[in-house]
Design a protein around this motif. Structure first.
Motif, PDB file in Angstrom:
ATOM      1  N   SER A  16      -3.702   0.345  -3.180  1.00 43.60           N
ATOM      2  CA  SER A  16      -2.485   1.341  -3.253  1.00 43.60           C
ATOM      3  C   SER A  16      -1.314   0.866  -3.969  1.00 43.60           C
ATOM      4  O   SER A  16      -1.100  -0.387  -3.978  1.00 43.60           O
ATOM      5  CB  SER A  16      -1.990   1.592  -1.701  1.00 43.60           C
ATOM      6  N   LEU A  24       8.154  -2.165   2.523  1.00 44.88           N
ATOM      7  CA  LEU A  24       7.315  -3.161   2.836  1.00 44.88           C
ATOM      8  C   LEU A  24       7.002  -3.323   4.265  1.00 44.88           C
ATOM      9  O   LEU A  24       5.783  -3.491   4.772  1.00 44.88           O
ATOM     10  CB  LEU A  24       7.370  -4.307   1.684  1.00 44.88           C
ATOM     11  N   VAL A  75      -6.666  -7.660   4.289  1.00 48.73           N
ATOM     12  CA  VAL A  75      -5.428  -6.894   3.227  1.00 48.73           C
ATOM     13  C   VAL A  75      -4.441  -7.930   2.907  1.00 48.73           C
ATOM     14  O   VAL A  75      -4.307  -9.032   3.371  1.00 48.73           O
ATOM     15  CB  VAL A  75      -4.752  -5.725   4.242  1.00 48.73           C
ATOM     16  N   ARG A  76      -4.022  -7.614   1.778  1.00 51.81           N
ATOM     17  CA  ARG A  76      -3.121  -8.641   0.842  1.00 51.81           C
ATOM     18  C   ARG A  76      -1.920  -7.447   0.495  1.00 51.81           C
ATOM     19  O   ARG A  76      -2.187  -6.388  -0.261  1.00 51.81           O
ATOM     20  CB  ARG A  76      -3.743  -9.106  -0.316  1.00 51.81           C
ATOM     21  N   TRP A  77      -0.848  -7.786   0.500  1.00 52.80           N
ATOM     22  CA  TRP A  77       0.291  -7.211  -0.022  1.00 52.80           C
ATOM     23  C   TRP A  77       0.883  -8.090  -1.216  1.00 52.80           C
ATOM     24  O   TRP A  77       1.285  -9.339  -0.995  1.00 52.80           O
ATOM     25  CB  TRP A  77       1.539  -6.815   0.896  1.00 52.80           C
ATOM     26  N   ASP A  91      -3.277 -13.325   2.884  1.00 53.37           N
ATOM     27  CA  ASP A  91      -4.210 -12.225   3.284  1.00 53.37           C
ATOM     28  C   ASP A  91      -4.113 -12.475   4.703  1.00 53.37           C
ATOM     29  O   ASP A  91      -4.078 -13.329   5.502  1.00 53.37           O
ATOM     30  CB  ASP A  91      -5.760 -12.700   2.776  1.00 53.37           C
ATOM     31  N   TYR A 131       2.181  -3.362  -4.053  1.00 55.43           N
ATOM     32  CA  TYR A 131       0.628  -3.139  -3.998  1.00 55.43           C
ATOM     33  C   TYR A 131       0.085  -3.692  -2.650  1.00 55.43           C
ATOM     34  O   TYR A 131       0.334  -4.720  -2.260  1.00 55.43           O
ATOM     35  CB  TYR A 131      -0.019  -3.955  -5.117  1.00 55.43           C
ATOM     36  N   GLN A 132      -0.954  -2.818  -2.178  1.00 52.90           N
ATOM     37  CA  GLN A 132      -1.758  -3.150  -1.071  1.00 52.90           C
ATOM     38  C   GLN A 132      -3.124  -3.349  -1.312  1.00 52.90           C
ATOM     39  O   GLN A 132      -3.813  -2.219  -1.897  1.00 52.90           O
ATOM     40  CB  GLN A 132      -1.367  -2.156  -0.155  1.00 52.90           C
ATOM     41  N   GLN A 166       3.593  -2.654   6.450  1.00 52.66           N
ATOM     42  CA  GLN A 166       3.003  -3.695   7.153  1.00 52.66           C
ATOM     43  C   GLN A 166       2.971  -3.655   8.577  1.00 52.66           C
ATOM     44  O   GLN A 166       2.025  -3.575   9.237  1.00 52.66           O
ATOM     45  CB  GLN A 166       3.447  -5.121   6.814  1.00 52.66           C
ATOM     46  N   SER A 206      -7.020  -3.858  -0.065  1.00 54.46           N
ATOM     47  CA  SER A 206      -7.674  -3.997   1.300  1.00 54.46           C
ATOM     48  C   SER A 206      -9.110  -3.712   0.964  1.00 54.46           C
ATOM     49  O   SER A 206      -9.540  -2.862   0.119  1.00 54.46           O
ATOM     50  CB  SER A 206      -6.768  -2.958   2.248  1.00 54.46           C
TER      51      SER A 206
END
Length: 191
Positions: free
Chosen positions: A73, A89, A143-145, A126, A158-159, A93, A161
């Motif tokens: 995303s 953000l 998931v990582r932002w 992560d 950015y997400q 989250q 996942s």
């Protein structure tokens, strides 16, 4: 009988070789400022998020392979909207952590690195989430932002996942450390 078994086995092998799970491809998204390695051809959806009486553009690229949905995303904030990034953000989250009945401090997380398009290594984190059971299916996610400034002083959020849905619970941290999942996260490169 043995010959028929051999033919069936050969067909099964050939079909598995054509499996979309093996169809890794680099997807270039210059409009969203990244490249990513997907295990199949992703679908792309553009939408606008209402946030504080504004419309924020968001793009989602995702592909479903068996029990997994791989997705990226990208939320684009203009220079005038850049100050919204920390709160937006936090809300994104918080929504996901809330679904997993955790918060940023209690969620299982590990330090990680990502590489930008110009090969610079940047620290990130992560998270491995296990969502409450629905009784029939179990869901878990890695998931990582990543937040990046744009050349015109805007911001990308950015997400990245992978959502796993199956009848049995898996240990998210162990499960998502497998190579297929690590490749997806390691080969996401923002500009």
């Amino acid at each position: 009988m043995l010959q028929k078994f051999g033919v069936v086995l050969a067909l099964a092998f050939l079909l598995s070789a054509c499996s979309p799970k093996l169809d890794w491809r680099t997807v270039q998204s210059p409009q969203e400022g990244y490249s990513a390695l997907f295990p199949g051809k992703p679908e792309k959806i553009d939408r606008r998020l209402p946030y504080q009486n504004q419309e924020i553009p968001q793009t989602l690229e995702a592909v479903k392979i068996e029990d997994d949905i791989y997705s990226v995303s990208a939320i684009r904030l203009s220079k005038e909207q850049a100050s919204l990034a920390p709160n937006l953000l936090e809300q994104v989250q918080g929504n996901l952590f809330g679904r997993a009945n955790v918060n940023q401090e209690t969620a299982v997380g590990v330090d990680a690195l990502y590489r930008t398009a110009n090969k610079q290594r940047v620290a990130t984190k992560d998270y491995f989430l296990e969502f409450p059971s629905s009784g029939r299916v179990e869901q878990s996610m890695r998931v990582r932002w990543i937040t990046r400034m744009t050349p015109d002083n805007g911001v990308w959020i950015y997400q990245i996942s992978v959502l796993h849905t199956a009848p049995a619970r898996v240990d998210a941290k162990t499960f998502f450390s497998e190579e297929a999942y690590s490749n997806f996260f390691d080969e996401f490169h923002p500009e």
